[in-house]
Design a protein around this motif. Structure first.
Motif, short mmCIF file in Angstrom:
data_model
loop_
_atom_site.label_atom_id
_atom_site.label_comp_id
_atom_site.label_asym_id
_atom_site.label_seq_id
_atom_site.Cartn_x
_atom_site.Cartn_y
_atom_site.Cartn_z
N PRO A 131 -20.63 16.57 -20.60
CA PRO A 131 -21.54 17.15 -19.63
C PRO A 131 -20.81 17.74 -18.38
CG PRO A 131 -21.82 14.84 -20.21
CD PRO A 131 -20.48 15.13 -20.89
N ILE A 133 -21.91 18.82 -15.68
CA ILE A 133 -21.90 17.95 -14.11
C ILE A 133 -20.86 17.17 -13.88
CG2 ILE A 133 -23.40 16.10 -15.22
CD1 ILE A 133 -24.99 16.62 -12.59
N LEU A 134 -20.11 16.66 -15.00
CA LEU A 134 -19.05 15.71 -14.67
C LEU A 134 -17.89 16.42 -14.27
CD1 LEU A 134 -19.36 13.02 -17.51
CD2 LEU A 134 -20.49 13.04 -15.19
N LEU A 137 -18.46 17.15 -10.76
CA LEU A 137 -18.12 16.04 -9.83
C LEU A 137 -16.61 15.86 -9.50
CD1 LEU A 137 -20.40 13.06 -11.05
CD2 LEU A 137 -20.53 14.35 -8.81
N LEU A 228 -23.06 23.05 -8.44
CA LEU A 228 -23.76 22.24 -7.27
C LEU A 228 -23.00 21.65 -6.38
CD1 LEU A 228 -27.06 22.42 -7.40
CD2 LEU A 228 -27.02 20.53 -8.81
N PHE A 229 -21.74 21.04 -6.85
CA PHE A 229 -21.01 20.36 -6.19
C PHE A 229 -19.78 20.89 -5.54
CE2 PHE A 229 -22.58 17.50 -9.87
CZ PHE A 229 -23.67 17.27 -9.17
N TYR A 253 -32.23 28.20 -9.05
CA TYR A 253 -32.68 26.60 -8.93
C TYR A 253 -33.22 26.38 -7.55
CZ TYR A 253 -31.86 21.62 -8.59
OH TYR A 253 -32.13 20.22 -8.64
N GLY B 249 -26.14 14.26 -21.50
CA GLY B 249 -25.66 15.10 -20.34
C GLY B 249 -26.27 16.11 -19.71
N THR B 251 -28.56 18.43 -17.57
CA THR B 251 -28.72 18.07 -16.12
C THR B 251 -29.99 18.92 -15.93
OG1 THR B 251 -26.33 17.99 -15.77
CG2 THR B 251 -27.88 17.81 -13.86
N MET B 252 -29.68 20.41 -15.70
CA MET B 252 -30.95 21.11 -15.05
C MET B 252 -32.18 21.09 -15.43
SD MET B 252 -28.57 21.81 -12.75
CE MET B 252 -29.66 22.40 -11.58
N THR B 255 -33.77 17.94 -14.82
CA THR B 255 -34.21 17.64 -13.48
C THR B 255 -35.62 18.29 -13.00
OG1 THR B 255 -31.81 17.73 -13.10
CG2 THR B 255 -33.12 17.83 -11.12
N ALA B 276 -27.76 12.16 -15.05
CA ALA B 276 -27.51 13.46 -14.39
C ALA B 276 -28.58 14.00 -13.43
CB ALA B 276 -27.58 14.38 -15.72
N VAL B 279 -27.58 12.32 -10.13
CA VAL B 279 -26.73 12.88 -9.47
C VAL B 279 -26.90 14.21 -8.94
CG1 VAL B 279 -24.15 13.85 -9.73
CG2 VAL B 279 -25.10 11.47 -10.97
N ALA B 280 -27.54 15.18 -9.79
CA ALA B 280 -27.95 16.51 -9.24
C ALA B 280 -28.87 16.32 -7.92
CB ALA B 280 -28.55 17.46 -10.28
N LEU B 281 -29.88 15.62 -8.04
CA LEU B 281 -30.82 15.51 -6.83
C LEU B 281 -30.23 14.77 -5.54
CD1 LEU B 281 -34.23 14.84 -8.69
CD2 LEU B 281 -33.78 16.92 -7.26
N PHE B 283 -27.16 14.02 -4.61
CA PHE B 283 -25.95 14.58 -4.01
C PHE B 283 -26.13 15.18 -2.82
CE2 PHE B 283 -22.09 16.87 -3.76
CZ PHE B 283 -21.31 16.10 -4.48
N LEU B 297 -20.79 8.95 -8.05
CA LEU B 297 -19.59 8.90 -8.89
C LEU B 297 -19.53 7.88 -10.08
CD1 LEU B 297 -17.38 10.01 -6.07
CD2 LEU B 297 -17.81 11.61 -7.96
N GLY B 300 -21.53 8.97 -12.64
CA GLY B 300 -20.67 9.99 -13.47
C GLY B 300 -19.94 9.28 -14.35
N LEU B 303 -21.82 7.73 -17.34
CA LEU B 303 -22.05 8.82 -18.25
C LEU B 303 -21.17 9.47 -19.13
CD1 LEU B 303 -24.48 10.92 -19.16
CD2 LEU B 303 -23.73 12.34 -17.28
N PHE B 304 -19.82 9.46 -18.46
CA PHE B 304 -18.87 10.03 -19.23
C PHE B 304 -18.31 9.09 -20.24
CE2 PHE B 304 -14.58 11.23 -20.11
CZ PHE B 304 -14.56 12.44 -19.88
#
Lengths: 291, 324
Positions: A131, A133-134, A137, A228-229, A253, B249, B251-252, B255, B276, B279-281, B283, B297, B300, B303-304
């Motif tokens: 993913p 997104i990870l 992060l 995003l991050f 977005y 995983g 995300t967008m 969301t 996901a 985390v996106a929202l 953060f 984290l 995350g 999820l990993f």
């Protein structure tokens, strides 16, 4: 051959005719269902492109490309997100490609089956599908927190990490397609191995490697979650890589989720631009490989 | 070939050139090997980074972090239970919808389609995989969500809402967003990945096998069911796992359409969240060094771990085909 010589039960003509009809009917039903499934798949693509053109084309004007983002109601454009996306995609690709190229070369030319090569191949495959997104992060932790703020550089690094496994995969695959006689011919001329790889193998596989790079560019150009991050997005005009940086996906977005009609229209225009760019790169990559 | 000629011309320059060649070899081999080790370390660093980042949350809540269903930033109580549930449920629902369609496409492209149609249709499906996920999110939000809210969900509620047990699946107001909508979008997104793998492995079946089955009088469907599928079974499952890994995983797109509420509801129309999407929202509201950031984290990291297991299985199953 006489009828009685066939072992097993005597043949019931009616039943076998019915069986044949049923088998053909099942076959016909499955064929039709599969055809329908393919139509559905293609319709999704048409629907997405149609929606983008329908909503994005009317919002598309020269102003979108020449004017920066502005508060709602004041008729802005998308210049800074477009420039930001180009800069970050470019730097991310420039950082990630050499690493990916070397790793792919290592796997194809130096070590095909050692334990190290197996683990590198495994890890690269995991990174390819992990993913995104990870990755954002992770880069947040190693580049944003220690340096005290979001930055374009962090975004570039996040994108570079996504580029690496794509380039690794295509480089290895393309180098493996080369015949060993080519390598033997070069070595037989007395050339050192590194010259064989850089001057002959890479050149022979150039179009394939280029395809991988283009696919990588297409992939990271549309990435949102890792940015995003890291580069966070920036609605003001800024070209500094040490500050938060705008990018097209992040702006889409932010705008698409807003209540303002003109921002939503701009989001559609941005979505159209990025989709056409990404699909165009994909088609270019494919035609390059086919040549 | 012209390269070989220039190499040839350079060759007679005897000793010094050869020494620089061997030095170049050492440097180049070290660079390639170093890059390979770098990639290994990179994955290790990602795992370690997420774990260290989430350590505060793991230490504070213990195993309750995984099973807890509260997510309350005000009280500083964080549990991943709901988002893990949402992640798994949306991904599995997406696969249930995507796999039959992907199989149909692969079957059509390998056995039924006329040769001139195979490449354009195959390319179209592959382009579906290249569309950025944010575009799926927008498309879903502005096209699928209104359709679900105005047409699909009222229809289902009117017709099935009264049936016991099944009716519970469709309880609640038709907002359009929710678990089912997210699963539909995910299904469309993973469809091309699964279809592409299936098509590729179907093509690895030796033609002789298929021809002998046809020779016995099998219909196309019987050939696929009794010859192609048994031959490619492991790889097909590997392709499905690859799709699962992607769906977990994403995300967008999720969301945009899942409704983003931290609760587990029996209804498919109810809102939910995934790791996901949380985390996106959330953060943006987490300050550096806060327990909330650590909890994100930690999410995350979870999820990993889930994706890692699924993707490893997938790769293991797909590699067997290569070695065969």
């Amino acid at each position: 051959m006489s009828h009685s010589s066939i072992p097993g039960r005597p043949k019931d003509l009616k039943a076998s005719a019915a069986l044949g009809r049923r088998r053909r009917r099942v076959d016909m039903i499955v064929r039709t269902a599969c055809f329908a499934a393919t139509i559905i798949g293609v319709l999704f693509l048409i629907s997405i492109l149609g929606t983008l053109f329908w909503n994005g084309f009317s919002a598309l004007s020269l102003k979108v490309f020449t004017d920066v983002t502005k508060p709602p109601g004041s008729d802005g454009g998308l210049l800074n997100p477009i420039i930001g996306s180009i800069i970050q995609t470019f730097i991310g690709t420039v950082i990630g490609t050499p690493i990916g190229l070397l790793v792919g070369t290592y796997l194809a030319e130096y070590s095909k089956a050692s334990p190290l090569a197996h683990s590198v191949r495994f890890v690269s495959d995991i990174l390819l599908s992990a993913p995104s997104i990870l990755i954002g992060l992770f880069v947040y932790q190693v580049l944003v927190v220690p340096f005290g703020g979001f930055s374009g550089w962090a975004g570039c690094v996040a994108l570079a990490i996504i580029v690496i496994p794509i380039v690794v995969r295509t480089t290895e695959d393309m180098l493996r397609l080369l015949p060993d006689t080519l390598r033997e011919a070069v070595i037989g001329l007395g050339a050192p191995k590194w010259k064989m790889i850089t001057l002959v193998c890479w050149r022979a596989a150039a179009s394939g490697i280029m395809t991988g790079i283009l696919l990588a560019v297409a992939r990271v150009a549309g990435e949102t979650a890792p940015l995003l991050f890291t580069s966070l997005g920036n609605l003001n005009w800024s070209l500094s890589l040490s500050a938060p940086m705008a990018s097209l996906p992040l702006t889409i977005y932010a705008y698409a989720g807003s209540p303002y009609q003109d921002w939503i229209a701009l989001a559609w225009a941005g979505a159209l631009i990025i989709t056409l760019g990404v699909l165009g790169l994909n088609i270019a990559a494919r035609s390059l490989l086919r040549k | 070939m012209s390269q070989a000629a220039t190499l040839n011309a350079a060759a007679p320059s005897a000793r010094p050139a050869r020494r620089s060649g061997s030095l170049g070899d050492v440097i180049f081999a070290a660079a390639c090997r170093g890059a390979g080790i770098f990639v290994l370390l990179l994955l290790g660093a990602i795992i370690a980074g997420l774990f260290i980042g989430g350590w505060d949350a793991f230490r504070t809540f213990g195993p309750g972090f995984v099973t807890g269903t509260d997510w309350d930033p005000v009280q500083e109580v964080f549990g991943a239970g709901v988002s893990i549930y949402g992640t798994v449920v949306t991904a599995v629902l997406a696969l249930i919808m995507a796999v039959p369609v992907a199989f149909g496409i692969a079957f059509y492209l390998t056995e039924l389609a006329p040769a001139w149609l195979r490449r354009p249709v195959g390319t179209a499906v592959e382009l579906l995989a290249a569309v950025p996920s944010i575009i799926y999110g927008m498309w879903g939000f502005f096209l699928i969500v209104p359709f679900m809210a105005q047409t699909f969900q009222p229809f289902v509620i009117d017709n099935f809402g009264e049936i016991p047990v099944i009716g519970d699946l469709f309880a609640g107001p038709p907002f359009g967003t929710g678990i089912l909508t997210a699963a539909i979008i995910l299904a469309i997104m993973v469809l091309p990945f699964i279809a592409a793998v299936m098509r590729d492995v179907f093509n690895t079946v030796p033609p002789v096998f298929k021809e002998s089955a046809y020779g016995l009088g099998c219909t196309t469907w019987e050939v696929v069911r009794n010859v192609v599928l048994p031959y490619t079974r492991v790889s097909v499952v590997g392709g499905i796992m690859l799709g699962l890994g992607r769906a977990l995983g994403e995300t967008m797109a999720v969301t945009f359409v899942i409704g983003n509420a931290n609760r587990i509801s029996a209804s498919l129309f109810g809102p939910g969240n995934t790791i996901a999407s949380v985390v996106a929202l959330e953060f943006g509201e987490a300050t550096m060094g806060s327990l909330k950031l650590s909890a994100l984290l930690g999410l995350g990291f979870i999820l990993f771990v889930i994706s890692f297991i699924v993707l490893s299985l997938s790769r293991f199953m797909l590699r067997q085909r290569v070695q065969k």
